[in-house]
Design a protein around this motif. Structure first.
Motif, mmCIF file in Angstrom:
data_model
loop_
_atom_site.group_PDB
_atom_site.id
_atom_site.type_symbol
_atom_site.label_atom_id
_atom_site.label_comp_id
_atom_site.label_asym_id
_atom_site.label_seq_id
_atom_site.Cartn_x
_atom_site.Cartn_y
_atom_site.Cartn_z
ATOM 1 N N HIS A 36 48.274 32.895 31.385
ATOM 2 C CA HIS A 36 48.956 34.138 31.759
ATOM 3 C C HIS A 36 48.105 35.355 31.369
ATOM 4 C CE1 HIS A 36 52.538 36.636 32.566
ATOM 5 N NE2 HIS A 36 52.297 37.258 31.429
ATOM 6 N N GLU A 39 45.085 35.626 33.571
ATOM 7 C CA GLU A 39 45.420 36.170 34.886
ATOM 8 C C GLU A 39 45.374 37.699 34.851
ATOM 9 O OE1 GLU A 39 48.375 32.675 36.687
ATOM 10 O OE2 GLU A 39 49.212 34.335 35.510
ATOM 11 N N GLN A 111 51.268 40.438 34.203
ATOM 12 C CA GLN A 111 50.100 39.976 33.453
ATOM 13 C C GLN A 111 49.169 41.135 33.098
ATOM 14 O OE1 GLN A 111 51.411 38.578 36.165
ATOM 15 N NE2 GLN A 111 51.030 36.374 36.295
ATOM 16 N N LEU A 181 42.414 32.754 39.627
ATOM 17 C CA LEU A 181 43.534 33.178 38.792
ATOM 18 C C LEU A 181 44.403 34.188 39.535
ATOM 19 C CD1 LEU A 181 41.606 33.483 35.408
ATOM 20 C CD2 LEU A 181 43.447 31.852 35.887
ATOM 21 N N CYS A 182 43.781 35.050 40.314
ATOM 22 C CA CYS A 182 44.550 36.004 41.118
ATOM 23 C C CYS A 182 45.318 35.281 42.213
ATOM 24 C CB CYS A 182 43.629 37.062 41.723
ATOM 25 S SG CYS A 182 42.964 38.233 40.501
ATOM 26 N N MET A 185 48.632 33.970 41.153
ATOM 27 C CA MET A 185 49.695 34.975 41.069
ATOM 28 C C MET A 185 50.200 35.408 42.439
ATOM 29 S SD MET A 185 48.316 37.516 38.046
ATOM 30 C CE MET A 185 46.599 37.560 38.571
#
Length: 544
Positions: A36, A39, A111, A181-182, A185
């Motif tokens: 988290h 991110e 985040q 990582l994006c 989300m």
């Protein structure tokens, strides 16, 4: 907790109370909280790259932090608390640089403004409340593909970290980490977009493995066929496990001339083939088998034990006092060697332990058949295929594990006809690594390509043979029968799929995070399939 990232996940579904690996609920929460926090860092790092801001310290940290969440690496909650705080520090430092250039800093995602608060227990609960995997998407197929991306990313970071330790890196890898990582989300992604992201993970992993291969061979030379004793000799001793060649080299340097023999364990076995490491006379032999047997095998080892990377299990009380970790691997209460890599405590523990009291000959195994060694006899291999002396190649490799069903791989290798060659790599080989399969015209029928880290070698061997025969890899007399356990295997599988390799057989069970619909995509596009109920059935299908 909810964790289904490894093959042994509880009930073939998910670990929800405690990890089969030994991970406790609080640690699972902290690992999710770290993702988290990463991110949030990724949002700013991606924006920074758009503005020409590349923070190499943040890049290096991100790779290490993601690797630390891979199965059987770090079990120490306090170290994850430290990593979470560092992720936020890197994020805020990037935010300031971006603001100074007029870039975007007002991201709506929670985040982006996350701040760790409270005790370790508080942070663990915060991480658990995120329900990280369950909330990746409301669509189960998108969620499945996002998990595949995340788990592949963990494997990529493992390889990238090993390479970086030896000075090989590529900013594209960290950039891909941030993009991935994006993507985790993002909402509203399509199945095709997620499949494309997974294929890109395969491409980036190929680059990471290429860097690692260059790092290992550039530093220690190309592996050479080498016989490694499986017994022991009378002397003090240290057992080194994991994958890290630099740690092994430093241990050999620091223990030289002290009356101590160094033995490898698990995936350290192939390191005996590297010329620069072979030069140490006290680098003697191999002890034990795969990672899941350490609690049975290590109590009987009469010396100090050092873990360098993943594959650590909960240590038994009968050897904890002489167990050490270093690098990213760790267990609460186990002595840890810091970044200074002073292995004096390990050496002192070895000298204080009884050591082996007598010589014991248990035969040997051959290692060192990486791409340079195999391609060095390519003419003989090609001639063998053309003459019919070699009918088929089997790549039988991957991770070992304790879950029932892995004896399939032992039986398969035992049943492979004598006019076929078996290539193997990673710890799955310990199901059959000491089998005496003989030779075909001077070529051993069992060729140990190396660690899971050496998958690049196996790929290059296949590509070179395809070029020699003027055909596609899928047209070669080659079958890949793979076993998987953790996330490095996921990354390798994605690389094989990126390269267009088809008809891969995977076992002992299919990933719990793959939905039926996603599996069908893999079947339709790559003809991937589970191993059969028996090796006889698969051999009949392959050889006719």
């Amino acid at each position: 907790m909810f964790c289904n990232q490894c093959e042994q996940t509880a009930g073939g579904h998910a670990c929800t109370k405690a990890g089969v690996c030994g991970k406790k609920e609080d640690l699972a929460g902290l690992q999710d909280l770290l993702i988290h926090a990463l991110e949030g860092l990724a949002l700013f790092a991606r924006e920074g790259r758009r503005l020409g801001i590349v923070d190499t310290a943040a890049d290096r940290f991100t790779v290490e932090a993601i690797f630390s969440t891979l199965t059987n690496v770090d079990f120490d909650p306090e170290r994850f608390v430290e990593l979470i705080h560092k992720a936020v520090e890197h994020r805020e430092a990037l935010k300031q640089q971006i603001a100074a250039k007029g870039g975007k800093t007002d991201f709506p995602e929670p985040q982006a403004g996350f701040q760790p608060q409270g005790t370790t227990a508080d942070m663990a609960k915060t991480g658990a409340d995120l329900k990280l995997l369950e909330t990746l998407d409301t669509d189960e197929n998108i969620r499945s593909l996002k998990q595949t991306l995340l788990f592949g990313l963990k494997g990529i970071c493992a390889y990238a970290d090993h390479a970086a330790i030896l000075g090989q890196s590529d900013p594209e890898i960290a950039g891909f980490c941030y993009e991935s990582l994006c993507a985790l989300m993002a909402r509203g992604l399509s199945v095709s977009q997620c499949v494309d992201a997974a294929m890109q993970a395969g491409r980036i992993n190929l680059r990471a493995m290429e860097l690692l291969d260059a790092a290992n061979t550039g530093t220690y030379g190309h592996p050479q066929p080498t016989a490694v004793p499986l017994g022991h000799r009378k002397n003090k001793c240290i057992l080194i496990s994991g994958h890290d060649l630099r740690d092994l080299e430093l241990l050999l340097e620091q223990s030289a001339g002290k009356g101590i023999d160094i033995y490898t364990h698990g995936e350290m076995l192939p390191t005996h083939g590297y010329p620069k490491l072979k030069k140490y006379p006290h680098f003697y032999g191999h002890y034990g088998t795969a990672w899941q047997n350490q609690q049975k095998e290590m109590p009987a080892f009469p010396g100090a034990i050092l873990f360098t990377t993943n594959c650590l299990q909960k240590p038994g009380a009968d050897y904890t006092d002489r167990l050490f970790t270093t690098g990213l691997v760790g267990w609460p209460g186990v002595k840890h060697i810091g970044p200074d890599k002073d292995f004096s405590p390990v050496i002192e523990a070895a000298l204080a332990a009884p050591g082996f009291s007598e010589d014991l000959d248990k035969g040997s195994v051959l290692v060192g058949f990486a791409r340079n060694a195999v391609l060095g006899v390519a003419d003989k291999v090609i001639a063998g295929v053309k003459s019919g002396a070699i009918r088929h190649f089997f790549l039988v490799g991957g991770c070992d594990g304790a879950k029932p069903g892995r004896n399939y791989y032992t039986r398969l290798v035992e049943l492979v006809p004598k006019d076929c060659v078996v290539l193997t790599l990673a710890c799955g080989k310990f199901r059959f690594f000491d089998k005496q399969l003989g030779e075909i015209d001077g070529i051993p029928r069992l060729l140990d390509v190396g660690q899971c880290n050496d998958a690049y070698s196996a790929i290059q061997i296949a590509l070179a043979l395809a070029k020699a025969f003027s055909c596609d890899v899928n047209e070669l007399p080659l079958s890949m029968i793979l076993s998987w356990y953790e996330q490095k295997a996921v990354a390798i599988l994605l690389t094989l799929l990126f390269l267009g390799v088809k008809d891969i057989r995977l076992g002992p069970s299919l990933p719990a995070f793959i939905t039926p619909a996603v599996l069908q995509v893999l079947v339709d596009n790559f003809a991937i399939k589970p191993i059969a109920a028996s090796p006889e059935e698969d051999l009949k299908a392959i050889l006719g």
